[in-house]
Design a protein around this motif. Sequence first.
Motif, short mmCIF file in Angstrom:
data_model
loop_
_atom_site.label_atom_id
_atom_site.label_comp_id
_atom_site.label_asym_id
_atom_site.label_seq_id
_atom_site.Cartn_x
_atom_site.Cartn_y
_atom_site.Cartn_z
N GLN A 64 -21.82 -62.41 34.76
CA GLN A 64 -23.09 -62.46 34.04
C GLN A 64 -23.01 -61.73 32.71
OE1 GLN A 64 -26.31 -61.27 36.55
NE2 GLN A 64 -25.78 -62.71 38.16
N GLN A 65 -22.10 -60.77 32.61
CA GLN A 65 -21.89 -60.07 31.36
C GLN A 65 -20.43 -60.18 30.98
OE1 GLN A 65 -23.76 -56.26 32.74
NE2 GLN A 65 -24.71 -56.36 30.73
N GLN A 66 -20.15 -60.71 29.82
CA GLN A 66 -18.78 -60.87 29.37
C GLN A 66 -18.60 -60.24 27.99
OE1 GLN A 66 -18.51 -65.26 30.02
NE2 GLN A 66 -16.64 -64.74 31.10
N THR A 67 -17.51 -59.54 27.82
CA THR A 67 -17.18 -58.95 26.52
C THR A 67 -16.00 -59.71 25.94
OG1 THR A 67 -17.89 -56.81 27.35
CG2 THR A 67 -16.59 -56.81 25.34
N LEU A 68 -16.20 -60.33 24.81
CA LEU A 68 -15.16 -61.20 24.27
C LEU A 68 -14.81 -60.87 22.82
CD1 LEU A 68 -16.44 -64.58 25.78
CD2 LEU A 68 -14.54 -63.20 26.59
N HIS A 69 -14.88 -59.58 22.46
CA HIS A 69 -14.52 -59.17 21.10
C HIS A 69 -13.08 -58.69 21.09
CE1 HIS A 69 -18.64 -59.67 19.86
NE2 HIS A 69 -19.06 -58.81 20.78
N PHE A 70 -12.15 -59.62 20.94
CA PHE A 70 -10.72 -59.27 20.95
C PHE A 70 -10.04 -59.54 19.62
CE2 PHE A 70 -11.53 -60.51 25.51
CZ PHE A 70 -11.53 -59.22 25.99
N GLU A 71 -10.82 -59.61 18.53
CA GLU A 71 -10.22 -59.90 17.23
C GLU A 71 -9.18 -58.85 16.83
OE1 GLU A 71 -13.42 -59.41 17.75
OE2 GLU A 71 -14.53 -61.27 17.33
N TYR A 72 -9.40 -57.62 17.26
CA TYR A 72 -8.49 -56.54 16.86
C TYR A 72 -7.08 -56.74 17.39
CZ TYR A 72 -9.42 -54.71 21.57
OH TYR A 72 -9.54 -54.56 22.92
N LEU A 73 -6.92 -57.60 18.42
CA LEU A 73 -5.59 -57.84 18.97
C LEU A 73 -4.77 -58.80 18.12
CD1 LEU A 73 -6.42 -58.06 22.79
CD2 LEU A 73 -5.41 -56.15 21.53
N ASP A 74 -5.36 -59.26 17.00
CA ASP A 74 -4.59 -60.05 16.03
C ASP A 74 -3.90 -59.15 15.01
OD1 ASP A 74 -5.20 -62.54 17.12
OD2 ASP A 74 -7.08 -62.69 16.00
N GLU A 75 -4.22 -57.86 15.03
CA GLU A 75 -3.63 -56.93 14.08
C GLU A 75 -2.25 -56.47 14.57
OE1 GLU A 75 -4.79 -55.81 11.05
OE2 GLU A 75 -6.21 -57.45 11.36
N PRO A 76 -1.18 -56.75 13.80
CA PRO A 76 0.18 -56.40 14.24
C PRO A 76 0.36 -54.91 14.54
CG PRO A 76 0.24 -57.87 12.34
CD PRO A 76 -1.18 -57.47 12.51
N ALA A 77 -0.30 -54.04 13.76
CA ALA A 77 -0.14 -52.60 13.98
C ALA A 77 -0.67 -52.19 15.34
CB ALA A 77 -0.85 -51.83 12.87
N ILE A 78 -1.79 -52.78 15.76
CA ILE A 78 -2.37 -52.45 17.06
C ILE A 78 -1.51 -53.00 18.18
CG2 ILE A 78 -4.36 -52.85 18.56
CD1 ILE A 78 -6.11 -52.85 16.08
N VAL A 79 -1.07 -54.25 18.02
CA VAL A 79 -0.24 -54.89 19.05
C VAL A 79 1.05 -54.10 19.25
CG1 VAL A 79 1.08 -56.96 19.62
CG2 VAL A 79 -1.20 -57.18 18.61
N ALA A 80 1.66 -53.63 18.16
CA ALA A 80 2.92 -52.89 18.25
C ALA A 80 2.76 -51.61 19.07
CB ALA A 80 3.44 -52.56 16.86
N ASP A 81 1.58 -50.98 18.99
CA ASP A 81 1.34 -49.76 19.75
C ASP A 81 1.04 -50.02 21.22
OD1 ASP A 81 1.74 -47.94 17.68
OD2 ASP A 81 -0.32 -48.13 16.97
N LEU A 82 0.56 -51.22 21.53
CA LEU A 82 0.15 -51.53 22.89
C LEU A 82 1.28 -52.06 23.77
CD1 LEU A 82 -3.35 -53.20 22.31
CD2 LEU A 82 -2.92 -50.99 23.40
N VAL A 83 2.19 -52.88 23.20
CA VAL A 83 3.18 -53.58 24.02
C VAL A 83 4.28 -52.64 24.48
CG1 VAL A 83 2.72 -55.78 22.88
CG2 VAL A 83 4.58 -54.33 22.05
N ASP A 84 4.91 -52.99 25.61
CA ASP A 84 6.02 -52.21 26.15
C ASP A 84 7.35 -52.64 25.54
OD1 ASP A 84 4.16 -51.04 27.88
OD2 ASP A 84 4.46 -52.60 29.39
N TYR A 85 7.47 -53.95 25.25
CA TYR A 85 8.73 -54.48 24.71
C TYR A 85 8.43 -55.75 23.93
CZ TYR A 85 13.21 -56.94 24.56
OH TYR A 85 14.31 -57.62 24.13
N CYS A 86 9.19 -55.96 22.86
CA CYS A 86 9.00 -57.17 22.06
C CYS A 86 10.28 -57.52 21.32
CB CYS A 86 7.86 -56.95 21.06
SG CYS A 86 7.42 -58.43 20.11
N ASP A 87 10.67 -58.81 21.37
CA ASP A 87 11.77 -59.30 20.54
C ASP A 87 11.34 -60.61 19.89
OD1 ASP A 87 12.00 -61.28 22.49
OD2 ASP A 87 13.66 -60.29 23.52
#
Length: 798
Positions: A64-87
């Motif tokens: 009944q309540q959904q939060t869908l504000h995920f625009e910030y996950l398009d920012e490379p700097a934020i993604v780089a800090d969140l992920v465990d591994y990336c190639d």
Amino acid sequence: MLETKSLSIETNCYHCGEDLPERPYTLDDRNFCCLGCKGVYQILSSHNLGNYYAYNDVPGKTQQQQTLHFEYLDEPAIVADLVDYCDEKMTVITLYIPAIHCSSCIWLLENLYKINPGIIQSRIDFLKKQVAITFNNTDLTLRKVVETLSSIGYEPLISLQDVVKKQQTSVGDRKLITQIAVAGFCFGNSMLLSFPEYFGLSNFESAFKNFFGWLNIAFALPVVFYSARDYFISAWLNLKKGILNLDFPLALGIAVMFLRSLGEIATGTGAGFVDTLCGLVFFILIGKWMQAHTYHHLSFERDYRSYFPVAVTVIEDGKDKPVPLDQLKKGNRILIRSNEIIPADAILLNGEAKLDFSFVTGESIPVEKVLGEVVYAGGRQLSGAIELEVIKPVSQSYLTRLWNNETFTADKDRIKTFSGKASKYFSVVLLLVATSAGAFWLFTDPSKALASFTAVLIIACPCALALSSPFTLAAVLSVFDKNKFYLKNTAVIEELARIDTFIFDKTGTITNPEAAGFSFKGSLTADQKQMISDLSRNSGHPLSRELVKWLQLPAKYRVSDYKEKVGRGTMGNINGYEIKLGSAAFLGLNLTNLPEGSQVHVVINSEYLGYFLSSQQWRDGFKELIQKLGKRADLHLLSGDQDHDRNNLIPFFPRVQQLQFRQSPQDKLNYVVKLQQAKKKVLMFGDGLNDAGALKQSDLGIAVTDNINNFTPGCDAILDGANFSKIPQFIQQAKDAVKVIHMSFAISLAYNFIGLLFAVQGIMSPLFAAILMPASTVTIILFTSITARLYAKKNHLL
């Protein structure tokens, strides 16, 4: 096709189990409470994931309540800090998902690849409520992964602390389990090789004695130098500081057993004590593992970063852009939507600011701000979207400075346990007895001097003492777990038994945020109450939800033309009636002399009918709790709220100095320090950031929450608010646990005394040691586990 559940007249949502409205949303002959739950069902149906509903009835969480504000996950700097591994092709990320609660959740999340082929695999850690997702980053972005999870009802909880925290690893746990496995393997094999010695098989022994002896030494080597190495390190480090902890006699006993076994086998004078050595290390490591066991899905070290988002929306050139929080600068214009957190001190430029600062100040009444006024960080916007101009970066905001105050972050004294105190005296007495025995035989029969000295150190090795605390406390920990009382570690139990002073926060701690009491001033017909209930059912506002619970009416009418001004009121049409609920200002009413408390005014077809008055209610059993605790301890209340509840609280806290209102976070901390300087053992109950300093300073800090997955400040324990009334029972159980430890210590001393009668004579055989030490260990384990649970039944916790 989805698996079918038994078809009958459904009154609950097929997906989440919530009550159905009068006209539910229907698909495939199944009823849903909202479009969100229906949407999740559609997604699962279209991907042939029907078994989700086969494993558990109503396994989903309400949408009944959904939060869908995920625009910030398009920012490379934020993604780089969140992920465990990336190639170049693959990304791995671990996400915390509070909604994980049953086997259906595990099954669905491990089949994410069927919903989105870009997801390569997903692995679930049920205890930590985490999912590790590996996805193809050429086909999929992190934002799409999170939106996929959210679309099926498993929205991850991502906060600023996820970006800055050190990645917690389970290396220590894996190492301890490996040490236990090595010790257990060597223990079993060394016992097998020692059977000829036990049963006096002389012919067999003469042929294989040397071979079996050296095999035993081979098994002892990994136990001593790998499994038991931490005890030697701990004993040495503490000896350098002049401290005799329990690891000293353990390390000494292990070393003596190994050296004596090596000497006897090398000279052919005996079979040694390798099986006893391996068994000792095996059992004390199991005790260590049990003592280290805690709740991996809970965080006891949270700070303001758990409360803040990882990014904020900045307005530049008329466009909205998500920016990482650490890049927010003075002068930035930011957009804060309804229910979002203000992350930095700022000036209100546009919109109506109605802010909940209860986490920061403890004040339960929302604060309204006017244009141009300074708004401090930490407030949650309750009304519509507002625009602000940042005047201080996050690192310099009031809330951050408050949290970084050195008095808030200073380490408090380590909890002193019974085994820690007893080990110092035990070690001294053990060395005295061993030395005395050796000296006696040195002057009477030198051939027995070394044997008696080493025998005392072997037989009096405090295996049973080392096990009495961890097994007792582990049993109590499991009892508390069943009652939704989660401790940071087992040492908290012993400290809980020593508490003589209790401090309570008010808002959200002794008051139940989900149990507001209502009364209606005016007159309503039964049909009007029904329409008010059905209109309120459409709102997610806390007052609306509580009003529906209080009216206790099943859904009947469908609402059309529904509108809501978040935090102000709602309106809609039902059966030709125009219903309006909300604040006096929202409804255009000019009313005076209204009582204190939150009011929900009612207007039907432009006729004012009166208002619902909401007043805070104390948690269930609060009165009985105070009466029980007041007989054995000193009680205090510290609140950042105004004193409008003083008269209601005087019966519980009759002395004036016990009731303190308008307390800042620093005031609360200073109050705790003052009590501690008076030699009081202080336990603080709180729930928000405004309690963080006091919780940390107290001898024990317990965070009370109605959802253990929500934000809780750093603390020693987390208590589910539903079991708030059981606090006296928890304290009694802790006191009983200390009794059990004392009794088990006495039992272990009795075994040691029996063993010493033989050891001081220098006549102890390997068979005697192999029987006595496991017997004492098994006795202690059974006694502590059974007795602790018997006390739990007596205290009505089982």
